[in-house]
Design a protein around this motif. Structure first.
Motif, PDB file in Angstrom:
ATOM      1  N   THR A 292       0.941  -1.184  -0.231  1.00 44.75           N
ATOM      2  CA  THR A 292       0.586   0.448  -0.263  1.00 44.75           C
ATOM      3  C   THR A 292       1.047   0.880  -0.187  1.00 44.75           C
TER       4      THR A 292
ATOM      5  N   ARG B 167      -1.209  -6.116   1.333  1.00 45.70           N
ATOM      6  CA  ARG B 167      -2.982  -6.256   0.243  1.00 45.70           C
ATOM      7  C   ARG B 167      -2.761  -6.689   0.571  1.00 45.70           C
TER       8      ARG B 167
ATOM      9  N   ALA C 137      -6.212  -1.528   4.644  1.00 45.64           N
ATOM     10  CA  ALA C 137      -5.939  -0.445   3.339  1.00 45.64           C
ATOM     11  C   ALA C 137      -5.986   0.699   3.966  1.00 45.64           C
TER      12      ALA C 137
END
Length: 238
Positions: free
Chosen positions: A20, A184, A222
């Motif tokens: 991210t 992620r 996220a």
């Protein structure tokens, strides 16, 4: 057109990348160049050209430099970065190396944290860039067998019940995460493959549970991690 700024990220295993964070950096006009630990001559890297230096995760210990001599070169790279006043961010092994460079002891933890659990933010943490990681907002992925003492001039921002030192900062330009805010959901299968032996050896850990929990918690993380990275980068002048 403005020239893209540069982040240097030391990577120890290929699947533990910036995740991210890379997306946030790209949106801010900062490109990532990965430095592959054990393959590139880290002692020759000119960090003066970097706008940001990142140390990523990996399955070895800072204190294993007799087995992996390049660790010394990575520590020197971090020392050069700090001496130049560069923003430095460490994740997992990267945070342990950062703590070591800042004078703290890194050692095998009595608890092997492997799985998802929320953080406990300190009062300072709730007033910092990591406030979006508060337990009522998200859970975090933990994946480590080592821990560290808090560096002398650092501020503790977050803990877990089992491991006291999870996130620390040293002023607005140095930040260390023992946990993994960058993960992620789409990346978890590579972690499950790459860390298969560690998972099998860790009591209470399992591929199916890690997969389920990641699918459950990673989307919220996220969103929250993006807010953290954006806030910290802005505070670091990036």
């Amino acid at each position: 057109m403005a020239e893209m700024r540069l982040a240097l990220a030391v990577r120890h295993v290929h699947f533990e990348d910036c995740g991210t964070l890379a997306e946030v950096l790209s949106e801010r006009g900062i490109g990532v160049r990965y430095l592959e630990a054990g393959r590139e001559a880290l002692r020759e890297i000119d960090v003066s050209r970097a706008d940001l230096v990142i140390g990523l995760g990996g399955p070895i210990g800072v204190y294993e430099d007799d087995r992996y001599p390049w660790i010394r070169d990575e520590l020197k790279l971090l020392e050069r970065s700090l001496a130049l006043g560069k923003p430095v961010l460490g994740i997992c092994l990267g945070a342990q190396m950062l703590a070591h460079v800042l004078g703290a002891r890194v050692y095998a933890s009595p608890i092997h944290e492997l799985g998802w659990k929320p953080l406990r933010l300190t009062e300072e943490g709730r007033g910092s860039a990591i406030a979006p990681l508060a337990p009522e907002l998200t859970s975090l992925l933990h994946w480590h067998g080592d821990t560290f003492e808090l560096p002398r001039d650092a501020t503790l921002l977050a803990s877990t019940a089992e491991v006291a030192h999870q996130i620390f900062e040293c002023g607005p330009r140095v930040l260390g995460f023992q946990c993994h805010p960058e993960i992620r959901a789409r990346d978890i299968e590579a972690w499950l493959i790459g860390h298969a032996v560690e998972i099998a050896r860790t009591e209470g850990a399992g591929v199916e549970q890690l997969r389920r929990d990641t699918l459950r918690f990673a989307p919220a993380l996220a969103r929250q991690a993006r807010a953290v990275f954006d806030s910290w980068l802005a505070g670091a002048g990036l």
